[in-house]
Design an enzyme around this catalytic site. Structure first.
Site, PDB file in Angstrom:
ATOM      1  NE  ARG A  82      -2.381   1.338   3.674  1.00 30.67           N
ATOM      2  CZ  ARG A  82      -3.167   1.345   4.766  1.00 30.67           C
ATOM      3  NH1 ARG A  82      -4.464   1.120   4.647  1.00 30.67           N
ATOM      4  NH2 ARG A  82      -2.661   1.558   5.952  1.00 30.67           N
ATOM      5  CB  SER A  92      -3.342  -1.263  -1.498  1.00 25.65           C
ATOM      6  OG  SER A  92      -4.302  -0.348  -1.011  1.00 25.65           O
ATOM      7  CB  CYS A 150      -7.430  13.286  -5.660  1.00 28.82           C
ATOM      8  SG  CYS A 150      -7.538  12.710  -3.964  1.00 28.82           S
ATOM      9  N   GLY A 154      -1.728   8.292  -3.746  1.00 28.73           N
ATOM     10  CA  GLY A 154      -0.336   7.885  -3.572  1.00 28.73           C
ATOM     11  C   GLY A 154       0.389   7.719  -4.900  1.00 28.73           C
ATOM     12  CG  ASN A 449      -4.242   3.736 -11.457  1.00 31.43           C
ATOM     13  OD1 ASN A 449      -3.970   2.833 -10.682  1.00 31.43           O
ATOM     14  ND2 ASN A 449      -3.397   4.698 -11.768  1.00 31.43           N
ATOM     15  CE1 TYR A 450      -9.991   6.861 -12.306  1.00 31.61           C
ATOM     16  CE2 TYR A 450     -11.652   6.828 -14.022  1.00 31.61           C
ATOM     17  CZ  TYR A 450     -10.756   7.519 -13.234  1.00 31.61           C
ATOM     18  OH  TYR A 450     -10.639   8.873 -13.379  1.00 31.61           O
TER      19      TYR A 450
HETATM   20  P1  FDA Z   1      -2.924   2.053  -3.182  1.00 35.84           P
HETATM   21  O1  FDA Z   1      -1.890   2.181  -2.138  1.00 35.84           O
HETATM   22  O2  FDA Z   1      -4.272   1.601  -2.755  1.00 35.84           O
HETATM   23  O3  FDA Z   1      -2.367   1.143  -4.340  1.00 35.84           O
HETATM   24  C1  FDA Z   1      -3.087   0.859  -5.519  1.00 35.84           C
HETATM   25  C2  FDA Z   1      -2.491  -0.389  -6.185  1.00 35.84           C
HETATM   26  O4  FDA Z   1      -1.101  -0.203  -6.438  1.00 35.84           O
HETATM   27  C3  FDA Z   1      -2.572  -1.637  -5.301  1.00 35.84           C
HETATM   28  O5  FDA Z   1      -2.703  -2.760  -6.133  1.00 35.84           O
HETATM   29  C4  FDA Z   1      -1.233  -1.653  -4.613  1.00 35.84           C
HETATM   30  O6  FDA Z   1      -0.852  -2.918  -4.140  1.00 35.84           O
HETATM   31  C5  FDA Z   1      -0.318  -1.153  -5.712  1.00 35.84           C
HETATM   32  N1  FDA Z   1       0.844  -0.445  -5.166  1.00 35.84           N
HETATM   33  C6  FDA Z   1       0.803   0.642  -4.363  1.00 35.84           C
HETATM   34  N2  FDA Z   1       2.042   1.034  -4.063  1.00 35.84           N
HETATM   35  C7  FDA Z   1       2.887   0.177  -4.673  1.00 35.84           C
HETATM   36  C8  FDA Z   1       4.301   0.082  -4.718  1.00 35.84           C
HETATM   37  N3  FDA Z   1       5.076   0.933  -4.062  1.00 35.84           N
HETATM   38  N4  FDA Z   1       4.859  -0.919  -5.433  1.00 35.84           N
HETATM   39  C9  FDA Z   1       4.066  -1.803  -6.092  1.00 35.84           C
HETATM   40  N5  FDA Z   1       2.714  -1.749  -6.091  1.00 35.84           N
HETATM   41  C10 FDA Z   1       2.126  -0.763  -5.380  1.00 35.84           C
HETATM   42  N6  FDA Z   1      -6.532   8.087 -10.996  1.00 35.84           N
HETATM   43  C11 FDA Z   1      -6.109   8.832 -12.039  1.00 35.84           C
HETATM   44  O7  FDA Z   1      -5.443   8.319 -12.941  1.00 35.84           O
HETATM   45  N7  FDA Z   1      -6.394  10.177 -12.091  1.00 35.84           N
HETATM   46  C12 FDA Z   1      -7.080  10.802 -11.106  1.00 35.84           C
HETATM   47  O8  FDA Z   1      -7.319  11.997 -11.186  1.00 35.84           O
HETATM   48  C13 FDA Z   1      -7.508  10.033  -9.983  1.00 35.84           C
HETATM   49  N8  FDA Z   1      -8.181  10.601  -8.953  1.00 35.84           N
HETATM   50  C14 FDA Z   1      -8.526   9.859  -7.848  1.00 35.84           C
HETATM   51  C15 FDA Z   1      -9.164  10.466  -6.764  1.00 35.84           C
HETATM   52  C16 FDA Z   1      -9.524   9.713  -5.655  1.00 35.84           C
HETATM   53  C17 FDA Z   1     -10.200  10.387  -4.484  1.00 35.84           C
HETATM   54  C18 FDA Z   1      -9.258   8.322  -5.623  1.00 35.84           C
HETATM   55  C19 FDA Z   1      -9.688   7.487  -4.433  1.00 35.84           C
HETATM   56  C20 FDA Z   1      -8.619   7.717  -6.690  1.00 35.84           C
HETATM   57  C21 FDA Z   1      -8.248   8.467  -7.814  1.00 35.84           C
HETATM   58  N9  FDA Z   1      -7.596   7.883  -8.905  1.00 35.84           N
HETATM   59  C22 FDA Z   1      -7.210   8.661  -9.962  1.00 35.84           C
HETATM   60  C23 FDA Z   1      -7.291   6.451  -8.908  1.00 35.84           C
HETATM   61  C24 FDA Z   1      -5.859   6.249  -8.401  1.00 35.84           C
HETATM   62  O9  FDA Z   1      -4.939   6.629  -9.398  1.00 35.84           O
HETATM   63  C25 FDA Z   1      -5.630   4.767  -8.093  1.00 35.84           C
HETATM   64  O10 FDA Z   1      -6.526   4.339  -7.112  1.00 35.84           O
HETATM   65  C26 FDA Z   1      -4.189   4.531  -7.636  1.00 35.84           C
HETATM   66  O11 FDA Z   1      -3.850   3.197  -7.795  1.00 35.84           O
HETATM   67  C27 FDA Z   1      -4.000   4.971  -6.204  1.00 35.84           C
HETATM   68  O12 FDA Z   1      -2.676   4.875  -5.801  1.00 35.84           O
HETATM   69  P2  FDA Z   1      -2.374   4.729  -4.236  1.00 35.84           P
HETATM   70  O13 FDA Z   1      -0.934   4.537  -4.067  1.00 35.84           O
HETATM   71  O14 FDA Z   1      -3.052   5.834  -3.508  1.00 35.84           O
HETATM   72  O15 FDA Z   1      -3.221   3.429  -3.918  1.00 35.84           O
END
Ligand code: FDA
Length: 511
Positions: A82, A92, A150, A154, A449-450
């Protein structure tokens, strides 16, 4: 669990960066729930029935990741990675299968090393987009980065899953600006672009990091932005009668406009101020990389039907424009970008589709009718074209570049419980079904990513599941690029240690 903890602690005893007990959170520790909840962004996965990790490891040094990867294989434990926790289906940090898993939480590995001389930055995957934008804005008024608006999203998930934002028509996707990466592979080795090779480097720019390794950091090229940009929001409702024409016209115009201009179209249902009846509303929310005079002249020539007036336009800087897009009051201090916790957490569901040709006016009327009937789901149309259409569809795993637009289905709700979730998700599925004739088919494309588990869940067990689920998921996310991802997966992680419900499968050769 205790055997695993022992391995984590002892494997490191000789290292100059040992894993301390403080970095390991078990359900018996008071710190477990706050740590788990700190990056849960969908309340659907924050209840007593949500499957929880056996423990959480929060690395503060790359060697902790190396140890976690090796130790987890010794104990045959699944690892969930995550970064920002924004995965729409919580993949995640929870699991929809019964596999025992632990959580590798990257939140503390969040440094950002900016080098304006080369216009690049090394960004660790635990950083958020907001932290990246803040760092850029503190150091330059003429640089930015084309990722999502947003701020709490991450870097780890967003970048590895392709990432797009409102500068995509000018600059393409986030992954189009990644020039190097650091990754811990299945053997616990730290690789960079040179040592991982071009195949793996290609895969982790859109193929989803969780299939291939733990991404520690990405090196990105910054992009140039003007000091003044312009934003606007224009709304029309069905009772004003112009909705059908202007929505139809948007489909023809928005993907062809000047690439400095990004006009998002949002369809939702509101109560009429005159009659109190439900009515369809269309909103156009736009970013123009320039001043309002030029914007007005482009709009008069290319999209007069919208009737944009100078008084609708707000000139501002890039950071404030991202606030505008994210519905944060303009003028909010830039420090807002550093907030990790969103102001409000909701239950949510998202789905995606791609538009290949404009929907006819009759089709639009049918969609409007359906939306008014269902009331709650909204549709966000993000126009492509411009730079998106210039980059080959196999340059990165993201294959959807030639579409007119991406559609996001959006529904947030406050009511807790499975009954409410089933109700709202049911509405969204009905709208998705209704959209079938109007969007891409064979395959019906969707954006990794969605995250949307309606598309299929793969438990990677060929006895209980089958090759078809993995194949169909892969094709909808990656089209023909899926096969290259499968080949790379087979080479870099043949034992399928790095996996989740929708990761790239290791397909048995005899299948
Ligand atoms: P998270 O930590 O949940 O990880 C998502 C996935 O990636 C999981 O499968 C995880 O295991 C894997 N992962 C995470 N870190 C990793 C690492 N270091 N190494 C390997 N794998 C890893 N998308 C977009 O393109 N444009 C946008 O404008 C938006 N806006 C948006 C707004 C809001 C409020 C949300 C909730 C989501 C979006 N998204 C988006 C979607 C977003 O890009 C997508 O959910 C990403 O995967 C989120 O990344 P995180 O690291 O936050 O998620």
């Amino acid at each position: 669990t205790s055997a695993f903890i022992n391995t984590l602690l002892t494997k490191h005893s000789n290292s100059s960066h040992p894993i301390s007990k403080a970095l390991i959170h078990t359900p018996n520790d008071m710190s477990f729930t706050p740590t788990l909840q700190s990056h849960i962004r969908n309340l659907r996965f924050n209840n007593s029935t949500t499957r929880k990790p056996l423990l959480i490891v929060v690395p503060t040094h790359v060697s902790h990741i190396q140890t976690a990867v090796i130790s987890a294989q010794t104990h045959n434990l699944q690892m969930k990675i995550r970064s920002g926790g924004h995965d729409y289906e919580g993949l995640s940090y929870t699991s929809s299968t019964e596999t025992r898993f632990f959580l590798l939480d990257m939140q503390k590995l969040c440094s950002i090393d900016l080098d304006l001389a080369t216009e690049t930055a090394w960004v660790q995957s635990g950083a958020t987009l907001g932290e990246l934008y803040y760092k850029i804005a503190q150091n330059s008024k003429v640089h930015g980065f084309p990722a999502g608006v947003c701020p709490s999203v991450g870097v780890g998930g967003h970048f590895s899953g392709a990432g797009y934002g409102n500068m995509m028509r000018k600059y393409g996707l986030t992954v189009d600006h990644i020039v190097d990466a650091q990754l811990v592979n299945v053997e616990g080795r730290v690789l960079d672009r040179m040592s991982m090779g071009e195949d793996l480097f290609w895969a982790i720019r859109g193929g989803g990091g969780a299939s291939f390794g733990v991404v520690l950091a990405y090196k990105i090229n910054l992009v140039r932005i003007p000091e003044t940009v312009t934003v606007f929001k224009v709304e029309r409702t069905q009772e004003q009668n112009a909705v059908n024409d202007v929505v139809f016209r948007w489909q023809e115009v928005a993907p062809k406009l000047d690439e400095d201009l990004f006009i998002r179209m949002i369809l939702d249902v509101v109560k009429s101020s005159q009659t109190g009846e439900k009515t369809l509303r269309v909103s156009f929310v736009a970013l123009y990389l320039g001043d309002s005079d030029r914007l007005i002249s482009i709009m008069r020539k290319s999209f007069p039907e919208m009737g944009l007036r100078k008084s609708d336009c707000i000139e501002t800087n890039w950071v404030q424009s991202s606030f505008f897009f994210f519905n944060i009051p303009m003028g909010t201090p830039e420090e807002y970008l550093l907030r990790r916790k969103p102001e409000k957490l909701v239950h949510l569901k998202r789905k995606s589709d791609y538009l290949k040709k404009p929907i006819s006016k009759d089709g639009l009327n049918e969609i409007f009718k359906k939306m008014v009937e269902l009331e709650y789901p909204a549709l966000f149309f993000n126009p492509y074209g411009g730079r998106m259409a210039e980059i080959p569809t196999n340059a990165t795993p993201f294959p959807h570049r030639l579409n007119l637009a991406k559609i996001q289905y959006k529904l947030n709700w406050d009511e807790p419980g499975t009954e409410a979730s089933s109700y709202y998700i049911g509405l969204m599925r009905k709208l998705y079904d209704h959209m079938t004739p109007y969007v891409s088919n064979n395959p019906r494309e969707s954006y990794l990513n969605y995250r949307d588990l309606d598309l299929g869940i793969n438990d990677h067990d060929w006895k209980t599941n089958n090759y078809r689920t993995a194949h169909d998921l892969g094709i909808t996310h990656f089209k023909e690029n899926f096969w290259r991802l499968v080949e790379i997966k087979r080479k870099v992680d043949p034992g399928n240690f790095f996996r989740n419900e929708q990761s790239i499968p290791v397909i048995p050769l005899e299948k």
